[in-house]
Motif scaffolding. Sequence first.
Motif, PDB file in Angstrom:
ATOM      1  N   ASN A   1       2.021  -5.179   3.754  1.00  0.00           N
ATOM      2  CA  ASN A   1       0.908  -5.746   4.496  1.00  0.00           C
ATOM      3  C   ASN A   1       0.866  -7.247   4.274  1.00  0.00           C
ATOM      4  O   ASN A   1       1.130  -7.727   3.171  1.00  0.00           O
ATOM      5  CB  ASN A   1      -0.413  -5.107   4.044  1.00  0.00           C
TER       6      ASN A   1
ATOM      7  N   ARG B   1      -4.701   6.069   2.178  1.00  0.00           N
ATOM      8  CA  ARG B   1      -3.845   4.944   1.853  1.00  0.00           C
ATOM      9  C   ARG B   1      -4.534   4.099   0.782  1.00  0.00           C
ATOM     10  O   ARG B   1      -5.723   3.808   0.875  1.00  0.00           O
ATOM     11  CB  ARG B   1      -3.570   4.105   3.102  1.00  0.00           C
TER      12      ARG B   1
ATOM     13  N   TYR C   1       0.848  -1.176   0.000  1.00  0.00           N
ATOM     14  CA  TYR C   1       0.000   0.000   0.000  1.00  0.00           C
ATOM     15  C   TYR C   1       0.891   1.235   0.000  1.00  0.00           C
ATOM     16  O   TYR C   1       2.072   1.162   0.336  1.00  0.00           O
ATOM     17  CB  TYR C   1      -0.900   0.028   1.237  1.00  0.00           C
TER      18      TYR C   1
ATOM     19  N   TYR D   1      -1.061  -7.718   9.452  1.00  0.00           N
ATOM     20  CA  TYR D   1       0.081  -6.996  10.003  1.00  0.00           C
ATOM     21  C   TYR D   1       0.593  -5.987   9.001  1.00  0.00           C
ATOM     22  O   TYR D   1       0.460  -6.172   7.786  1.00  0.00           O
ATOM     23  CB  TYR D   1       1.199  -7.972  10.388  1.00  0.00           C
ATOM     24  N   TRP D   2       1.187  -4.931   9.520  1.00  0.00           N
ATOM     25  CA  TRP D   2       1.726  -3.855   8.702  1.00  0.00           C
ATOM     26  C   TRP D   2       3.179  -3.591   9.029  1.00  0.00           C
ATOM     27  O   TRP D   2       3.602  -3.676  10.182  1.00  0.00           O
ATOM     28  CB  TRP D   2       0.944  -2.557   8.930  1.00  0.00           C
TER      29      TRP D   2
ATOM     30  N   TYR E   1       3.853   0.844   2.360  1.00  0.00           N
ATOM     31  CA  TYR E   1       3.684  -0.056   3.488  1.00  0.00           C
ATOM     32  C   TYR E   1       3.483  -1.491   3.019  1.00  0.00           C
ATOM     33  O   TYR E   1       2.672  -1.754   2.128  1.00  0.00           O
ATOM     34  CB  TYR E   1       2.470   0.338   4.329  1.00  0.00           C
TER      35      TYR E   1
END
Length: 119
Positions: free
Chosen positions: A96, A45, A37, A108-109, A94
């Motif tokens: 993910n 986002r 992302y 989770y990120w 990001y």
Amino acid sequence: QVQLVESGGGLVQAGGSLRLSCAASGSFFSIGIMGWYRQAPGKQRELVASIMRGNSTNYADSVKGRFTISRDNGRNTVSLQMNSLKPEDTAVYYCNAGAYTISGLYAYWGQGTQVTVSS
């Protein structure tokens, strides 16, 4: 109990390339869907690309033909090859992942990595 660590962000000129990588570690049985992302200042986002364990992929229209997502299920990693970068691609990216843990399936990120494309 699952950590995602991104690498590969940085500053690049328009038309250049970058490769982002993300590695999952911690306590889990397996990783399901993984994706990238991005979020630019003042914007929501958005999903850039995602990939399933069976390697089916999905891309945002804005990056089709320029970005390629891939994964290695054995190493629990996902990468994003970004070519022909544009200033509009500037954002925090990001990682993910959906991880199957002893408690169930959770998302989770990563902490995010800055990608800046100059004109």
